[in-house]
Design an enzyme around this catalytic site. Sequence first.
Site, short mmCIF file in Angstrom:
data_model
loop_
_atom_site.label_atom_id
_atom_site.label_comp_id
_atom_site.label_asym_id
_atom_site.label_seq_id
_atom_site.Cartn_x
_atom_site.Cartn_y
_atom_site.Cartn_z
N SER A 186 36.49 41.43 32.92
CA SER A 186 37.61 40.51 32.77
C SER A 186 37.94 40.28 31.31
CB SER A 186 37.28 39.16 33.43
OG SER A 186 38.27 38.21 33.11
N HIS A 243 40.08 43.76 34.74
CA HIS A 243 40.52 42.55 35.42
C HIS A 243 41.32 41.68 34.47
CE1 HIS A 243 40.11 39.78 38.84
NE2 HIS A 243 40.07 38.80 37.94
N ASP A 268 43.20 38.06 34.23
CA ASP A 268 43.40 36.73 34.81
C ASP A 268 44.68 36.13 34.28
OD1 ASP A 268 40.97 36.32 36.43
OD2 ASP A 268 39.93 36.50 34.51
N MET A 308 46.97 33.02 34.29
CA MET A 308 46.90 31.58 34.58
C MET A 308 48.10 30.88 33.98
SD MET A 308 42.89 30.81 33.81
CE MET A 308 41.59 31.98 34.27
N HIS A 360 44.89 39.39 38.65
CA HIS A 360 44.52 38.24 39.48
C HIS A 360 45.43 37.08 39.10
CE1 HIS A 360 41.12 35.12 40.47
NE2 HIS A 360 42.18 34.99 41.25
N MET A 371 46.49 33.57 39.18
CA MET A 371 46.13 32.17 39.44
C MET A 371 47.31 31.32 38.99
SD MET A 371 42.10 32.21 38.37
CE MET A 371 42.19 33.64 37.31
N MET A 424 36.24 33.58 45.14
CA MET A 424 35.88 32.97 43.86
C MET A 424 34.48 32.39 43.96
SD MET A 424 38.37 33.50 41.79
CE MET A 424 37.71 32.48 40.46
N GLY A 449 39.89 28.91 36.69
CA GLY A 449 40.55 28.29 35.56
C GLY A 449 39.92 28.59 34.22
N ASP A 469 34.29 36.88 41.86
CA ASP A 469 34.77 36.59 40.50
C ASP A 469 34.25 35.22 40.08
OD1 ASP A 469 36.12 36.13 38.17
OD2 ASP A 469 38.13 36.31 39.02
N GLY A 470 33.41 35.23 39.02
CA GLY A 470 32.94 33.97 38.47
C GLY A 470 31.43 33.93 38.32
N GLY A 471 30.97 33.88 37.08
CA GLY A 471 29.54 33.77 36.83
C GLY A 471 28.74 35.01 37.15
#
Length: 224
Positions: A8, A32, A34, A36, A65, A67, A136, A141, A174-176
Amino acid sequence: MAIRISPSILSADFAHLADEAAAVSDTADWLHVDVMDNHFVPNLTLGLPVVESLLKTVTVPMDCHLMIEDPDRWAPAYAEAGAGSVTVHAEAARSPVRTLREIRGQGARAGLALNPGTALESYADLVPEVDMLLLMTVEPGFGGQRFLDIVLPKIRRARELIAAGGGSIWLQVDGGISEETVERAAEAGADVFVAGSSVYKAEDPAAAVQSLRAQAEKAAVSGK
């Protein structure tokens, strides 16, 4: 089940995005992006003009992606611009079936994303309309958040749902995602991994991608 790693650029140096993309071009499957809007999520990143510029220079297919509010309006344009995959959030789309079909109609893979607190079962009927389901594993965010283990049961249920339909849909998380968490996600059934900080904050981003892939592949086999 093929493992795919999608670094990302949310965690990359925005002043040198083309160079940051090139740094993982030999090892990543996707890039990726993001998007936003500071409305659907409390952050503002980049939009269609930046994506269009990146598409002229990157060699890795782009995974956008969205958001954002009103993805029904904007999603087809990302596919038309040349993104290989475009994902919209179930919580934001007012006409998800139409939007997913329009994304496909532009030649891109269509993805549907669910936030951690959104029930998978509420959108099970939409799964046949997608090429990828994104779960997610943090609240969307911001990058650099801790992986939410409470999502692991949802990943397992999603894998079962996909398998019941023939198993051709990709299951993205997606995330962490890092060396500490990728194995748990892979064992649960994920096969596409978005990794931001763990790739772009590493001394060697390309090597970080390779390491995540090796761990995920090993865990996927043991999780069968």
